[in-house]
Design a protein around this motif. Structure first.
Motif, short mmCIF file in Angstrom:
data_model
loop_
_atom_site.label_atom_id
_atom_site.label_comp_id
_atom_site.label_asym_id
_atom_site.label_seq_id
_atom_site.Cartn_x
_atom_site.Cartn_y
_atom_site.Cartn_z
N ILE A 1 11.65 -4.28 10.14
CA ILE A 1 11.01 -3.64 11.30
C ILE A 1 9.55 -3.34 11.00
O ILE A 1 8.67 -3.61 11.82
N LEU A 2 9.30 -2.79 9.82
CA LEU A 2 7.92 -2.48 9.44
C LEU A 2 7.07 -3.74 9.38
O LEU A 2 5.94 -3.75 9.86
N HIS A 3 7.61 -4.80 8.81
CA HIS A 3 6.84 -6.05 8.71
C HIS A 3 6.55 -6.62 10.09
O HIS A 3 5.44 -7.12 10.33
N LEU A 4 7.51 -6.55 10.99
CA LEU A 4 7.28 -7.06 12.35
C LEU A 4 6.19 -6.28 13.07
O LEU A 4 5.52 -6.80 13.95
N CYS A 5 6.01 -5.01 12.67
CA CYS A 5 4.98 -4.17 13.30
C CYS A 5 3.69 -4.14 12.48
O CYS A 5 2.81 -3.32 12.73
N GLY A 6 3.59 -5.02 11.48
CA GLY A 6 2.36 -5.12 10.71
C GLY A 6 2.21 -4.11 9.59
O GLY A 6 1.11 -3.95 9.07
N GLN A 7 3.26 -3.45 9.21
CA GLN A 7 3.22 -2.47 8.11
C GLN A 7 3.88 -3.07 6.88
O GLN A 7 5.00 -3.53 6.94
N HIS A 8 3.17 -3.06 5.78
CA HIS A 8 3.71 -3.63 4.54
C HIS A 8 3.68 -2.54 3.48
O HIS A 8 2.88 -2.56 2.56
N SER A 9 4.57 -1.57 3.65
CA SER A 9 4.61 -0.46 2.70
C SER A 9 5.99 -0.38 2.05
O SER A 9 6.96 -0.94 2.55
N GLN A 10 6.04 0.30 0.95
CA GLN A 10 7.28 0.51 0.22
C GLN A 10 8.13 1.53 0.97
O GLN A 10 7.62 2.56 1.40
N VAL A 11 9.42 1.26 1.11
CA VAL A 11 10.32 2.21 1.76
C VAL A 11 10.64 3.32 0.77
O VAL A 11 10.97 3.06 -0.39
N MET A 12 10.53 4.56 1.23
CA MET A 12 10.69 5.71 0.36
C MET A 12 11.91 6.52 0.78
O MET A 12 12.76 6.04 1.52
N SER A 13 12.00 7.75 0.35
CA SER A 13 13.11 8.63 0.70
C SER A 13 12.99 9.09 2.15
O SER A 13 11.97 8.88 2.80
N TRP A 14 14.04 9.74 2.66
CA TRP A 14 14.03 10.25 4.04
C TRP A 14 12.82 11.14 4.27
O TRP A 14 12.08 10.97 5.24
N GLU A 15 12.60 12.12 3.40
CA GLU A 15 11.50 13.07 3.58
C GLU A 15 10.15 12.37 3.56
O GLU A 15 9.26 12.70 4.35
N GLN A 16 9.97 11.41 2.67
CA GLN A 16 8.71 10.69 2.58
C GLN A 16 8.49 9.79 3.79
O GLN A 16 7.38 9.70 4.31
N GLU A 17 9.55 9.14 4.25
CA GLU A 17 9.44 8.29 5.44
C GLU A 17 9.14 9.14 6.68
O GLU A 17 8.34 8.75 7.53
N LEU A 18 9.78 10.30 6.78
CA LEU A 18 9.53 11.21 7.89
C LEU A 18 8.07 11.69 7.86
O LEU A 18 7.39 11.70 8.89
N ALA A 19 7.59 12.04 6.68
CA ALA A 19 6.19 12.48 6.54
C ALA A 19 5.24 11.34 6.92
O ALA A 19 4.25 11.56 7.62
N MET B 1 5.32 10.97 10.75
CA MET B 1 4.59 12.04 11.43
C MET B 1 3.08 11.86 11.30
O MET B 1 2.34 12.14 12.23
N ARG B 2 2.65 11.37 10.15
CA ARG B 2 1.23 11.18 9.91
C ARG B 2 0.68 9.95 10.64
O ARG B 2 -0.39 10.00 11.23
N MET B 3 1.43 8.86 10.65
CA MET B 3 0.93 7.59 11.18
C MET B 3 1.20 7.38 12.66
O MET B 3 0.48 6.62 13.30
N LEU B 4 2.23 8.01 13.20
CA LEU B 4 2.64 7.71 14.56
C LEU B 4 2.20 8.76 15.57
O LEU B 4 2.90 9.08 16.51
N LYS B 5 1.02 9.30 15.35
CA LYS B 5 0.42 10.24 16.30
C LYS B 5 -0.38 9.47 17.33
O LYS B 5 -0.69 8.31 17.14
#
Length: 138
Positions: free
Chosen positions: A84-102, A105-109
């Protein structure tokens, strides 16, 4: 007006706009809201209530099934999030729930189309994983 004066005020949660936004789908935001609060009846939670069930992940059966494991630590579902991230142009490492949520919240404003699509993706991903979990569990 009086209601606002006598009602005790509660602090807004920082993930509010990630789950509730103008383009949300009611079923997906409800499941995302419960997942964010860690209130979904996942096996580890059911065991903590005293139910005698196998608490292992329903996909591989190697790890204890928790919210963190189910959504971002299970190899199978993690691969879906990476796609899903790659399809949307994001190439980041998948992290824990808390890190993904953070990260979310930071990127999807904001009101950009990309932010709106990614918020829908976030909520849709959580809902889809939850539905698949329930299909396997029941």
């Amino acid at each position: 007006m009086i209601w606002k004066e006598i009602r005790p005020g509660k602090a807004k949660v920082p993930w509010k706009k990630l789950v509730w936004h103008s383009r949300h789908v009611p079923k997906t935001f409800t499941i995302s809201w419960m997942a964010t609060l860690d209130r979904l009846p996942i096996k580890s939670r059911l065991i903590s209530f005293g139910l005698h069930i196998d608490g292992m992940c329903g996909i591989y059966g190697k790890e204890l099934e928790s919210r963190d494991h189910l959504f971002f630590e299970c190899d199978f579902f993690r691969a879906i999030w990476v796609c899903i991230l790659h399809l949307c142009g994001q190439h980041s490492q998948v992290m824990s729930w808390e890190q993904e949520l953070a990260w979310a919240m930071r990127m999807l404003k904001g009101k950009s189309l990309w932010s709106a699509v990614m918020r829908l993706d976030w909520n849709g991903y959580i809902t889809s994983i939850w539905k698949e979990h329930n299909r396997n569990f029941f």
